[in-house]
Design a protein around this motif. Structure first.
Motif, PDB file in Angstrom:
ATOM      1  N   LYS A  80      -4.452  -1.898  -4.995  1.00 64.43           N
ATOM      2  CA  LYS A  80      -4.661  -1.263  -3.940  1.00 64.43           C
ATOM      3  C   LYS A  80      -6.083  -1.856  -3.456  1.00 64.43           C
ATOM      4  O   LYS A  80      -6.096  -2.337  -1.917  1.00 64.43           O
ATOM      5  CB  LYS A  80      -5.261  -0.018  -3.780  1.00 64.43           C
ATOM      6  CG  LYS A  80      -5.399   0.814  -2.486  1.00 64.43           C
ATOM      7  CD  LYS A  80      -5.531   2.340  -2.736  1.00 64.43           C
ATOM      8  CE  LYS A  80      -5.901   3.020  -1.222  1.00 64.43           C
ATOM      9  NZ  LYS A  80      -5.550   4.427  -1.360  1.00 64.43           N
ATOM     10  N   LEU A 124       0.764  -1.171  -0.003  1.00 61.02           N
ATOM     11  CA  LEU A 124      -0.064   0.013  -0.106  1.00 61.02           C
ATOM     12  C   LEU A 124       0.954   1.288   0.066  1.00 61.02           C
ATOM     13  O   LEU A 124       0.400   2.346  -0.647  1.00 61.02           O
ATOM     14  CB  LEU A 124      -0.822   0.229   1.377  1.00 61.02           C
ATOM     15  CG  LEU A 124      -2.089  -0.998   0.918  1.00 61.02           C
ATOM     16  CD1 LEU A 124      -2.764  -1.011   2.364  1.00 61.02           C
ATOM     17  CD2 LEU A 124      -3.169  -0.467   0.198  1.00 61.02           C
ATOM     18  N   SER A 125       2.102   1.191   0.857  1.00 56.22           N
ATOM     19  CA  SER A 125       2.862   2.385   0.717  1.00 56.22           C
ATOM     20  C   SER A 125       3.293   2.635  -0.745  1.00 56.22           C
ATOM     21  O   SER A 125       3.563   3.874  -1.146  1.00 56.22           O
ATOM     22  CB  SER A 125       4.303   2.058   1.649  1.00 56.22           C
ATOM     23  OG  SER A 125       4.998   3.305   1.445  1.00 56.22           O
ATOM     24  N   ASN A 137       0.070   3.720  -3.319  1.00 52.29           N
ATOM     25  CA  ASN A 137      -0.333   5.019  -2.984  1.00 52.29           C
ATOM     26  C   ASN A 137       0.448   6.081  -3.910  1.00 52.29           C
ATOM     27  O   ASN A 137       0.101   7.141  -4.247  1.00 52.29           O
ATOM     28  CB  ASN A 137      -0.462   5.582  -1.406  1.00 52.29           C
ATOM     29  CG  ASN A 137      -1.738   4.667  -0.992  1.00 52.29           C
ATOM     30  OD1 ASN A 137      -2.644   4.406  -1.623  1.00 52.29           O
ATOM     31  ND2 ASN A 137      -1.644   4.358   0.465  1.00 52.29           N
ATOM     32  N   TYR A 146      -5.337   1.112  -8.805  1.00 47.48           N
ATOM     33  CA  TYR A 146      -6.500   0.851  -7.737  1.00 47.48           C
ATOM     34  C   TYR A 146      -6.704  -0.699  -7.677  1.00 47.48           C
ATOM     35  O   TYR A 146      -7.395  -1.006  -6.780  1.00 47.48           O
ATOM     36  CB  TYR A 146      -7.895   1.278  -8.467  1.00 47.48           C
ATOM     37  CG  TYR A 146      -8.035   2.958  -8.396  1.00 47.48           C
ATOM     38  CD1 TYR A 146      -7.304   3.701  -7.731  1.00 47.48           C
ATOM     39  CD2 TYR A 146      -8.486   3.691  -9.543  1.00 47.48           C
ATOM     40  CE1 TYR A 146      -7.141   5.249  -7.504  1.00 47.48           C
ATOM     41  CE2 TYR A 146      -8.821   5.020  -9.580  1.00 47.48           C
ATOM     42  CZ  TYR A 146      -8.079   5.849  -8.561  1.00 47.48           C
ATOM     43  OH  TYR A 146      -8.242   7.058  -8.774  1.00 47.48           O
ATOM     44  N   ASN A 186      -0.757   8.850  -6.590  1.00 49.48           N
ATOM     45  CA  ASN A 186      -0.608  10.182  -6.788  1.00 49.48           C
ATOM     46  C   ASN A 186      -0.114  10.692  -8.205  1.00 49.48           C
ATOM     47  O   ASN A 186      -0.359  12.060  -8.243  1.00 49.48           O
ATOM     48  CB  ASN A 186       0.314  10.545  -5.556  1.00 49.48           C
ATOM     49  CG  ASN A 186      -0.487  10.458  -4.267  1.00 49.48           C
ATOM     50  OD1 ASN A 186      -1.459  10.443  -3.984  1.00 49.48           O
ATOM     51  ND2 ASN A 186       0.467   9.986  -3.043  1.00 49.48           N
TER      52      ASN A 186
END
Length: 368
Positions: free
Chosen positions: A179, A152-153, A156, A176, A160
């Motif tokens: 995630k 997830l780190s 994300n 997406y 961005n």
């Protein structure tokens, strides 16, 4: 008259851009153009290495975004091909693409090791898009072994970047999905559904029926984990209505899921109907991993305990040997649950322990 290396290099750069955008049609044209130009190019080892790297990456893109076959061993470049004269960017691409291929082979420990080498070379890359590409590969790798916090780190950070880029919508959709899969592993099912639906929405906006089918398959995995078996089957049936999906190597994945879900529901006739479809697909396009998974599912729902236990052990051993840790984990839990229902508690405990040890093995993978 020979073609100048600079002309070929420019075409390869265009090909690389199309691959990063997941622009399949443009990539196919540029790949063929590159092959044609290379036949008449002046000798240049660096350009040839660059083409071979992109050729492998191109095939991986087609496998991941269009379900085209990617035979194991069909990888052009080895580390020995790189030498002191190879520029740092080509060096970086080698380790980046190698990471993805090693993950495809389920060789996760070496993949993480290779990814870390690529990450050290990332400082040579002065492009947000290139950096986002690295984040996606790292996130996908960690997602595959259920290391969701690390995944997830990375993802994300990729999101961005892609949210600001109009030409990278499919890359955003893929992000997406990664995630959402992480949220599924964390049992944050509402959050997972939100991001799967965002990915499906982008596929619809792009009128990409194949990618929409792929996301319908992916969201079915979340519904299955959540215990929403009818929602799972509905999503899978939406996927297999797509002809392009049925023509892809991923079709067997969906058939396997339907067989499993129908058995869990107690609809044996429905399960056996799709089981016969799966057997026809496997006869035409062998896939030992999914053959093993289907054998396990059929056995725990159709066979007596002794026969079932032998088959489960045999096929789980195959999945372990092939490195499919996620498959071993999920199916060990399924076997455990079915054996408990039949009050075969000793056998259920064996597979409960296997699920625990497999999860621990995934969480301990850090690279050498």
């Amino acid at each position: 008259m020979s073609v100048m290396p600079e002309v070929v290099s420019n075409t390869l750069n265009e090909l690389h851009l199309a691959i990063k955008k997941c622009d399949v049609e443009s990539a196919k044209k540029l790949f063929e153009k590159s092959k044609y130009l290379l036949n008449d190019m002046e000798e240049n080892d660096k350009i040839i290495i660059y083409f071979q790297l992109l050729s492998s990456r191109y095939k991986m893109m087609l496998y991941k975004t269009r379900g085209e076959s990617l035979p194991k061993g069909d990888w052009k470049i080895t580390e020995d091909s790189l030498d002191d004269d190879t520029n740092s960017l080509i060096d970086y691409y080698f380790y980046l693409f190698e990471t993805e291929y090693l993950a495809y082979l389920n060789n996760y420990e070496t993949a993480i090791e290779t990814m870390k080498v690529a990450e050290k070379k990332l400082e040579m890359v002065h492009s947000d898009i290139e950096t986002a590409e690295f984040y996606v590969r790292a996130a996908s790798l960690y997602m595959s072994i259920h290391q969701s916090i690390a995944s997830l780190s990375y993802i994300n950070e990729a999101i961005n970047v892609y949210k600001k880029q109009e030409d990278y919508k499919l890359s955003l959709a893929r992000s997406y999905t990664i995630k959402a899969m992480n949220y599924t592993h964390l049992k944050r099912y509402d959050d997972a559904e939100e991001f799967f639906l965002k990915s499906i929405k982008i596929a619809k906006e792009l009128n990409d029926v194949y990618y929409e089918a792929m996301q319908c398959h992916n969201i079915s995995l979340m519904y299955s984990n959540r215990g929403y078996h009818e929602d799972c089957i509905n999503a899978l049936q939406r996927a297999i209505r797509c002809r392009e999906w049925r023509d892809s190597v991923y079709y067997i994945n969906s058939l396997y899921m339907i067989v499993k879900e129908r058995f869990i529901q107690g609809n044996h006739n429905g399960a056996l109907y799709y089981l016969r479809k799966a057997e026809r697909v496997l006869n035409a396009l062998p896939n030992p991993t999914y053959e093993a998974k289907i054998n396990i599912v059929r056995s725990i729902f159709c066979d007596e305990i002794k026969e079932s236990l032998d088959k489960c052990r045999e096929n789980i051993r195959y999945l372990e040997k092939s490195g499919d840790l996620d498959g071993v984990f999920d199916l060990s839990l399924l076997i455990k649950g079915q054996y408990e229902k039949k009050e075969n508690f000793k056998e259920a405990l064996e597979f409960a322990n296997l699920a625990i040890s497999t999860k621990e093995k995934m969480m301990m993978l850090r690279g050498v």
